[in-house]
Design a protein around this motif. Structure first.
Motif, PDB file in Angstrom:
ATOM      1  N   GLY A  67      18.715  22.822  37.262  1.00  0.00           N
ATOM      2  CA  GLY A  67      19.778  21.876  37.568  1.00  0.00           C
ATOM      3  C   GLY A  67      21.010  22.139  36.730  1.00  0.00           C
ATOM      4  N   SER A  68      22.101  21.481  37.156  1.00  0.00           N
ATOM      5  CA  SER A  68      23.362  21.590  36.419  1.00  0.00           C
ATOM      6  C   SER A  68      23.923  20.215  36.094  1.00  0.00           C
ATOM      7  CB  SER A  68      24.384  22.389  37.236  1.00  0.00           C
ATOM      8  OG  SER A  68      24.556  21.813  38.521  1.00  0.00           O
ATOM      9  N   GLY A  69      23.797  19.263  37.046  1.00  0.00           N
ATOM     10  CA  GLY A  69      24.241  17.899  36.764  1.00  0.00           C
ATOM     11  C   GLY A  69      23.224  17.204  35.879  1.00  0.00           C
ATOM     12  N   THR A  70      22.033  16.979  36.452  1.00  0.00           N
ATOM     13  CA  THR A  70      20.905  16.476  35.677  1.00  0.00           C
ATOM     14  C   THR A  70      20.058  17.680  35.299  1.00  0.00           C
ATOM     15  OG1 THR A  70      20.917  14.396  36.907  1.00  0.00           O
ATOM     16  CG2 THR A  70      18.903  14.949  35.679  1.00  0.00           C
TER      17      THR A  70
ATOM     18  N   PHE B 274      17.947  38.495  33.303  1.00  0.00           N
ATOM     19  CA  PHE B 274      18.847  37.358  33.507  1.00  0.00           C
ATOM     20  C   PHE B 274      18.141  36.106  33.043  1.00  0.00           C
ATOM     21  CE2 PHE B 274      21.003  34.126  36.240  1.00  0.00           C
ATOM     22  CZ  PHE B 274      22.281  34.288  35.727  1.00  0.00           C
ATOM     23  N   ILE B 275      18.882  35.130  32.591  1.00  0.00           N
ATOM     24  CA  ILE B 275      18.337  33.975  31.878  1.00  0.00           C
ATOM     25  C   ILE B 275      17.332  33.165  32.705  1.00  0.00           C
ATOM     26  CG2 ILE B 275      20.181  32.399  32.599  1.00  0.00           C
ATOM     27  CD1 ILE B 275      18.697  32.598  29.057  1.00  0.00           C
ATOM     28  N   THR B 276      17.393  33.255  34.034  1.00  0.00           N
ATOM     29  CA  THR B 276      16.469  32.476  34.875  1.00  0.00           C
ATOM     30  C   THR B 276      15.066  33.055  34.921  1.00  0.00           C
ATOM     31  OG1 THR B 276      17.109  33.708  36.855  1.00  0.00           O
ATOM     32  CG2 THR B 276      18.341  31.689  36.358  1.00  0.00           C
TER      33      THR B 276
END
Length: 505
Positions: A66-69, A101-103
């Motif tokens: 996620g980016s918002g939550t 990559f970080i993911t």
């Protein structure tokens, strides 16, 4: 920090016995499923840079969803070469064999030693004085000797040997330009990125300006004027779209600009320019324009602003409406949901075998479609459509949403476009109608607006059958569209629907 906790080289991580603690949550490191993350050598835990860590045997990464939550978790890279592992930035790292990559994505680069985040030139606006050139590093782009990468994914077609970074999530190689990792239509040879006075960066080629990865092909005079400072500051640029609009050629064919509804549309051939207003979804009309070289969708943002989106390389006169929002240029089928959303091409559809059915339903040789989307498992040649309902032997839909009934589909009846009779059960849309309210054995729909049974006369309202108070069902009859009567008085459908509509705020 308690006396039992030992510090690491990162202020937010501590070692407590055989446990590594992240102080932001005050708990041991955890995997994506919430279980404790195995740490081979807790005492050796240290930060290698950013969100990349090691326990001396594995690389350990702090990831997030996620980016918002945002929810955080940790994972291990099992086969990383610790001796050669190098953190490149917050999102990218490499070792002697591959990149990361970080993911959690492993990048199988053929040139790991050349793998690096991409840099790009930019400008800084100080509080006073002229613009200052600066060199920045892309957060999401990386490059090796063969290719470029965006968010860890290979940028299809990009040549790593010639890729350069540009501001604003753009990159370019010797032949093409890319935005957010996707190839865009732009003339690489004439592409220019530069600041516009004290305003934002701007990008353009000779054909027209580019914004958010899309060419702006419809420009009113105010937009043209806003580019004046840009081209005045770069006098070496010549024969760009802006210059041609300042002094149009005497021959309209060479000006490559046309006027439509008060807008100057650039890059179109005036000799073959044409406009078509064709039906799209919801009974509306969409505006399509183009020339002998292509078809464009014209979207109006306001009375003074519009934009052209390229749809097809085929001539504008090849575009035809197929019905219910479907269109074709002879090579591709499109679905236009309304007059403000860009029509979308249907993938792997042969227009020659495509048939529009009814109510946004269509089919090709092997699939059924609703509003341009293929419906899985539907037999297109067994599909029956009536009103807002469609079904084959296995599935039933109200509009495009599944509906379950207790009778074989062969027994379904649609006595009214909004009502389904499934055995002894009546549905209005997807909602069952109570048998206590309506006497199904004697129910008959007189037309689109009126119905009756042995007990009541009804108006087909906004949300269901609504009893017409005081009406005599025995003598109730339709006089004409929108009007009915019984032995005592007449009834107006529009007035009844308005008075029986659900209350709104």
């Amino acid at each position: 920090m308690t006396a039992s906790r030992l510090p690491t080289n990162h202020p937010s991580y501590f070692i407590d016995g055989d446990t590594v603690i992240w102080s932001h949550s005050d708990r041991a490191l955890w995997a994506k499923d919430g279980s404790p993350l195995p740490i081979a050598h807790p005492q050796a835990f240290r930060c290698m840079g950013g969100r990349w860590f090691t326990d001396g045997e594995h690389v350990i990464v702090q990831a997030q969803q996620g980016s918002g939550t945002v929810s955080y978790y940790f994972y291990r890279i099992e086969d990383a070469d610790i001796a050669s592992f190098e953190v490149l930035n917050e999102r990218y790292a490499r070792d002697a064999r591959q990149a990361y990559f970080i993911t959690g994505k492993t990048i199988r680069t053929r040139s790991p030693q050349a793998f690096r985040p991409l840099v790009y030139p930019d400008w800084r606006w100080p509080q006073s004085g002229p613009l200052e050139p600066v060199t920045c590093t892309h957060a999401y782009y990386a490059v090796d000797a063969e290719s470029a990468y965006f968010n860890g994914k290979r940028v299809i077609g990009a040549d790593g040997a010639t890729v350069v970074g540009l501001p604003g999530n753009y990159i370019a190689d010797a032949q093409h330009v890319y935005y957010l990792g996707q190839h865009i239509e732009a003339d690489r040879a004439s592409l220019v990125v530069a600041p516009n006075g004290a305003g934002p960066l701007r990008m353009t080629d000779k054909i027209g300006p580019i914004d958010d990865g899309k060419r702006k092909t419809a420009l009113d005079q105010a937009e043209v004027e806003r580019w004046r400072d840009f081209f005045t500051a770069l006098p070496a640029l010549q024969d760009y779209w802006w210059h041609r609009l300042q002094a149009p050629a005497a021959s309209s064919a060479s000006a490559l600009a046309v006027e439509y509804d008060g807008h100057r549309l650039t890059g179109l051939d005036p000799d073959t320019f044409a406009v078509q207003e064709l039906p799209v979804g919801h009974g509306l009309a969409g505006v399509f324009c183009g020339d002998a070289h292509g078809i464009h969708w014209l979207h109006r943002y306001s009375q003074s602003e519009c934009a052209l989106t390229p749809l097809s390389p085929w001539p504008i006169d090849s575009l035809q409406a197929l019905g219910d929002g479907y269109l074709s240029d002879g090579a591709t089928v499109f679905f236009a949901p309304n007059h403000y959303e860009t029509p979308q091409a249907l993938r792997k559809v042969d227009p020659a075998g495509f048939t529009v059915l009814q109510g946004y339903w269509a089919r090709d040789a092997s699939r059924a479609f609703y509003r341009g989307k293929a419906k899985k498992g539907v037999d297109p040649y067994a599909l029956r459509i009536a009103g807002c309902y469609a079904w084959d032997d296995a599935q039933l839909f109200c509009d495009d949403k599944p509906l379950k009934v207790a009778v074989p589909h062969a027994a379904l009846q649609v006595p009214h476009p909004s009502f389904l009779l499934a055995g002894e059960q009546l549905f209005f849309g997807r909602r069952p109608v109570s048998a206590k309210r309506v006497h199904l054995p004697t129910l008959e729909f007189l037309d689109a607006d009126f119905a009756r049974d042995r007990k009541h006369a009804y108006i087909v309202g906004h949300v269901n059958l609504v009893v017409i108070e005081g009406a005599d069902p025995a003598s109730f009859r339709v006089l004409e569209t929108g009007r009915a009567a019984d032995a005592a008085r007449e009834y107006d459908a529009a007035a009844l629907k308005e008075t029986t509509a659900p209350a709104t705020d």
